[in-house]
Design an enzyme around this catalytic site. Structure first.
Site, PDB file in Angstrom:
ATOM      1  CD  GLU B 284      -3.207   0.452   2.136  1.00 52.10           C
ATOM      2  OE1 GLU B 284      -3.819  -0.633   2.015  1.00 52.10           O
ATOM      3  OE2 GLU B 284      -3.403   1.229   3.078  1.00 52.10           O
ATOM      4  CD  GLU B 287      -2.719   1.082  -4.420  1.00 52.42           C
ATOM      5  OE1 GLU B 287      -2.702   0.263  -3.480  1.00 52.42           O
ATOM      6  OE2 GLU B 287      -3.757   1.400  -5.041  1.00 52.42           O
ATOM      7  CB  CYS B 311      -7.373  -3.039   6.167  1.00 50.45           C
ATOM      8  SG  CYS B 311      -5.869  -2.226   5.738  1.00 50.45           S
ATOM      9  CB  SER B 331      -5.290   0.910  -1.274  1.00 53.20           C
ATOM     10  OG  SER B 331      -4.412  -0.174  -1.431  1.00 53.20           O
ATOM     11  CE  LYS B 370     -10.798  -8.289   7.700  1.00 53.74           C
ATOM     12  NZ  LYS B 370     -10.030  -7.801   6.545  1.00 53.74           N
ATOM     13  CD  GLU B 373     -11.735  -8.915   3.059  1.00 59.51           C
ATOM     14  OE1 GLU B 373     -11.506  -9.395   4.173  1.00 59.51           O
ATOM     15  OE2 GLU B 373     -11.107  -7.950   2.600  1.00 59.51           O
ATOM     16  CD  GLU B 378     -14.490  -9.325  -5.728  1.00 61.25           C
ATOM     17  OE1 GLU B 378     -15.363 -10.100  -6.166  1.00 61.25           O
ATOM     18  OE2 GLU B 378     -14.774  -8.286  -5.086  1.00 61.25           O
ATOM     19  CB  CYS B 527      -9.841  -4.468  13.897  1.00 63.51           C
ATOM     20  SG  CYS B 527      -9.496  -4.018  12.190  1.00 63.51           S
TER      21      CYS B 527
END
Lengths: 388, 597
Positions: B284, B287, B311, B331, B370, B373, B378, B527
């Site tokens: 990141e 990037e 994240c 990102s 999560k 996710e 993908e 988190c």
């Protein structure tokens, strides 16, 4: 007035010789404090049913410091058996407007709103037309105040003042926690006077004729007169304006069909007066208060059905947010059905009465708190009809 | 709150509290606990369950302690006969509309209604059962959350959470009276509305109406399958919260014991998401520098800045629904969880001589999003799901209990290697501001060759619990290849909780705020306050977990991601360099614009 007939009064609908704008013009020459004193002196109490002294409500709101304040006319007349506000708005809307304007001047508001019951939307075009003229009239006499219409969508709960504010703010119509009260934080969180349609007309008339004349009528606790919505087993169904202070007996003598066994005073959320208590019960704050609904039942009526109807109504019209009201209403309804069917013993009625009493003290707003009124009064007085 | 003191009495004991205090808080000061259900420290007051009603001498009706401010001379009774009758009746009423199938309920043992029913010894239900005969829906289509209307007590904590804390409003109140219910837009399944799967509602539901979808059985099956090599990764925020599931006070750091417990549960390899957190910083950070270079040197106007972190899967789903025009700003890095899964089935598999299909990746996350996710189509870089099963901190607690492990007596042990090494920078991913801090520690040093100019590497301006925080770091004395950044003040913002994220993004959209880099975490506190964390979670508990995370960071020998030896190793052995083609194939992803309802 022990044995006399109820005295008919003509204050609310009287239009002859009255120019509402003129009355406003004359009234606003007085100081707001003087108007408040006059209102307090008159003993006028809210005609929506709760009976809060109007003058005090105005005074509290006037005392709040805020650039924005509002006057709201509660025309969400949803109580079963009540239809007086519709009649008032239909016949003498300018007197309502004028009452709002006087209140606005008194408390220091620049905006007034009328929250009209969804089902009364047919009145909207006429009211809007008349409001344009009235607002122009206010401008001419130099009062920085204007009134607008707002429309409800048919929920009974939106007649509860704080749910009404929520509804007007575009939110779900649910009562708020109190305090704060509307006089401190009402519509849009600003100090607000919210009065019933009829209350505002009386306020207007008190401004015109003075508190002395108003006070002459009625009793110490219930000054003046009141518009009654009379329905049920009566040959004289309709609207009548009567002096306060009569007993239910006097009322029944005048309006009953000769076979009246019970009168439901104050609509579905009011109390039921059985024949044996007609004589001792005064209609008013010393006895049984009412927003004006008087439903007469003769001996052909099943009080089980009456109660069942009311409970169905409350089960559906509870906003559902607080436990005592949302679940309590369902339990009362299912409870009397189970007793009727024989699935629950008659003794269960006592459990339900206790439940109703808990609802009265623990529900969040007036709706849930008042379900106990019809329930306890009907169940206590017509136990046999409920059980068998 | 005003400084004026108000005098009142609670159960005849006088007490003085500041004006504006509620009766509930005043009673608490005297150690009188008034039971509550709809009340939650994080949320606005509803006053609708009525369980907290108390008697105010002179008042016509009882008053809700949570919603009523104290007034001078008030006399309150919290346990009078009227109060007790009313309270018990209310609990009985709630039970009559609640599917009280307690022994089969997922929340059995951690249900506020169950506790109250027990405290008040509600026996045989007095009232008629209202659960049967009503059309009740169980929505289990979401991979993260199960919503069971038959257990709902309409306290509206979830609605307030979704609306005011998260600004999502996926849940709302529909209908009135006996039909009133908590619903989504047109009653669609949670999987098909704006729900971000953040699980904050799950964390606040007092009963079992909103729970996470559990995958504990699937994980046991994988562990018990001799053909599967089961790898477990643990997120940074789990180690400072797992104790709460197992009888510890909030804020205990139990990394070593947790690793031992995971080994005893039978996982073949116990590894750390912190490793890929460090890796994320390199990907990141690179990037970000690339984007800055394109914007500043190449004058490429199409470069999307500010760049935001990626994240938090709740944040990703939120921006996909709410600000789809800003997706190029996110990102492209996968979250550390997904990076880990992708590498476990490629790099790790290769080194261990295993096939991707024989590896099962389990992650222990403080998060319910999560789970969603891991199921995104993908996220299959190896041809197989990057991550097979996601468990919350709560589910890990459950597994440890089921396995009969005496957690308190466990020895500490170390993560396995490789992909188990981490730095303090990876650990602080678990707290709001942590990714920003970790990124700055690395980026500054890469660009200037010097450590970030903050004492002890603690970048205090990005720390704290303020909803939106801003920081500026001036870059001076750059290495030759980064000369274009010399003198630039990198402008950063941090937001946590999606309501704050919305505010921040709206400001960016309006053009009223300008940043280079934005960190957003969907959950309040980051988190550590995730939807999968132990219940209850509140402000005080979040603060304790945050302290524990910063302690963990301080205690580690390495505190900068680029110094992680295993990260260096993976670039040498496998990935080449940050943002290489291989990195892009495995560690980066793309996003999808979604509907606004």
């Amino acid at each position: 007035m022990e044995n006399s007939r109820p005295k008919r009064v003509d204050i609310i609908f009287l239009m002859e010789g009255i120019d509402p704008i003129k009355v406003v013009e004359t009234t606003i020459k007085k100081s707001p404090d003087d108007i408040i004193l006059e209102m307090i002196d008159s003993g006028l109490k809210g005609r929506g049913g709760a009976g809060f002294p109007t003058g005090l409500k105005w005074k509290f709101t006037r005392n709040e410091e805020s650039y924005d304040k509002y006057v709201i006319c509660n025309a969400d007349e949803g109580e079963p058996g009540t239809f007086k506000d519709r009649e008032i708005l239909d016949r003498v809307p300018e007197k309502v407007f004028a009452g709002i304007a006087i209140c606005g001047y008194t408390i220091g508001a620049r905006e007034g709103l009328i929250y009209l019951r969804g089902e009364y939307n047919f009145l909207l075009p006429t009211l809007n037309e008349k409001l344009i003229l009235f607002n122009e009239g206010l401008k001419k006499i130099g009062l920085d105040f204007s009134i607008q219409m707002r429309s409800g969508s048919g929920a009974y709960i939106c007649g509860e003042e704080s749910a009404l504010f929520e509804s007007m703010e575009g939110k779900r119509g649910e009562p708020r926690n109190k305090p704060p009260f509307p006089t401190v934080a009402g519509y849009l969180g600003k100090p607000t006077v919210i009065n019933n349609v009829e209350t505002l007309v009386y306020a207007f008339m008190i401004a015109r004729i003075g508190s002395e004349k108003f006070k002459e009528m009625g009793t110490k606790d219930s000054r003046g007169s009141k518009v009654f919505s009379i329905s049920g087993d009566t040959p004289k169904a309709g609207i009548s304006e009567l002096e306060l202070g009569m007993t239910v007996q006097q009322f029944v003598d005048e309006f009953g069909d000769g076979d009246t066994k019970a009168v439901q005073v104050g609509g579905a959320s009011g109390g039921c007066v059985p024949r044996k208590m007609f004589q001792e019960t005064i209609i008013g704050y010393e006895g049984i208060p009412t927003g004006g609904s008087m439903m007469l039942f003769n001996s052909s009526r099943s009080m089980y059905n009456v109660l069942h109807d009311y409970l169905e109504f409350f089960t559906e019209e509870s906003c559902g947010q607080c436990t005592p009201c949302r679940v309590g209403c369902q339990q009362l309804l299912k409870g009397i059905e189970a007793i009727k069917r024989g699935d629950k013993s008659p003794g269960y009625l006592e459990d339900l009465k206790k439940l109703a009493k808990t609802m009265k003290v623990a529900a969040k707003c007036g709706l849930g708190q008042s379900v106990a009124n019809p329930f306890v009064s009907i169940v206590s007085n017509f136990k046999e009809e409920i059980i068998y | 709150m005003s400084k004026y003191l108000v005098n009142l009495s609670v159960n005849d004991i006088p007490v003085s509290v500041p004006e504006g205090t509620t009766i509930l808080a005043a009673a608490k000061k005297l150690d009188f606990k008034i039971p509550t259900l709809c009340y939650h420290e994080d949320l606005c007051v509803a006053g609708n369950c009525r369980v907290c009603v108390v008697e105010q001498v002179g008042a016509r009706a009882l008053v809700a302690a949570c919603a009523t401010p104290v007034s001078e001379g008030m006399q309150i009774h919290t346990n009078s006969a009227t109060v007790r009758t009313a309270r018990k009746t209310i609990i009985e009423l709630l039970l009559s509309e609640h599917n009280a199938d307690c022994t089969k309920c997922y929340k059995n043992g951690n249900c506020e209604l169950q506790s109250l029913a027990h405290e008040y010894r509600v026996g045989e239900h007095v009232f008629i059962d209202l659960v049967n005969g009503k059309h009740r829906v169980i929505d289990d289509l979401s991979p993260s959350i199960i919503k069971d209307d038959s257990k709902c007590i309409r306290c509206q904590r979830c609605v307030r959470t979704c609306d005011e804390l998260q600004g999502v409003s996926a849940l709302t109140v529909a209908y009135k009276g006996d039909l009133q219910k908590i619903s989504t837009f047109l009653g669609h399944p949670l999987a098909e509305v704006v729900c971000t799967n953040c699980g904050q509602c799950v964390n606040r539901c007092p009963v079992g109406a909103l729970v996470e979808k559990t995958y504990v059985e699937e994980v046991w099956n994988a562990i018990n399958n001799p053909n599967k090599h089961v790898v477990v990764q643990t997120a940074p925020a789990v180690r400072v919260a797992i104790g709460e599931e197992l009888g510890y006070n909030p804020g205990e750091r139990l990394t070593g014991k947790m690793v031992t417990a995971l080994k005893r549960l039978g996982f073949d390899s116990v590894l750390d998401t912190d490793f890929t957190a460090d890796l994320t910083i390199l990907e990141e950070g690179t990037e970000l520098l690339t984007r800055l270079k394109r914007a500043l040197v190449d004058k490429d106007t199409r470069v999307a800045l500010p760049m935001t972190t990626s994240c938090s899967p709740g944040w990703i789903k939120f921006i996909e629904h709410t600000f789809p025009e800003f997706l190029p700003n996110v990102s492209t890095c996968k979250s550390p969880q997904q990076m880990f899964g992708a590498l476990a089935k490629t790099y790790y598999a290769q080194k261990k001589g295993l096939k991707a299909q024989d590896i099962c990746v389990v992650s222990i996350m403080p998060c319910t999003a999560k789970k969603y996710e891991a199921n995104r189509p993908e996220m299959r870089s190896s041809g197989y799901k990057d991550v097979d099963f996601v468990l919350t901190t709560r589910e890990l607690g459950m597994m440890i209990k089921q396995a009969g492990i005496n957690f308190h007596n466990l020895e500490d042990s170390q993560y396995d290697s490789f992909m188990g090494e981490s730095t303090g920078a990876g650990v602080i991913f678990g707290v709001t501001g942590g990714v920003m801090e970790a990124a700055l520690r690395t980026v500054y040093e890469v660009v200037t060759g010097r450590e970030v100019p903050f004492k002890n590497l603690d970048i205090l301006p990005v720390r704290g619990m303020e909803g939106v925080r801003e920081a500026k770091v001036k870059i001076e004395g750059c290495l030759p290849e980064w000369k274009f950044l010399d003198g630039i003040e990198v402008s950063c913002a941090v937001a946590h909780g999606l309501a704050n994220a919305r505010k921040l993004m709206q400001a960016v959209k309006d053009g009223s705020a300008h940043y280079h880099f934005i960190e957003i975490m969907a959950c309040p506190g980051g988190c550590l306050g995730g939807g999968g964390q132990p219940i209850p979670t509140n402000e005080e508990i979040r603060a304790k977990r945050a302290t524990a995370i910063y302690r963990e960071d301080e205690g580690l020998p390495l505190r900068k991601s680029h110094e992680n030896p295993e990260v260096k190793m993976i670039y040498e052995e496998y990935l080449g360099a940050p943002n290489s083609n291989k990195s892009h194939a495995l560690l980066h992803t793309h996003y999808l614009a979604r509907r606004r309802y």
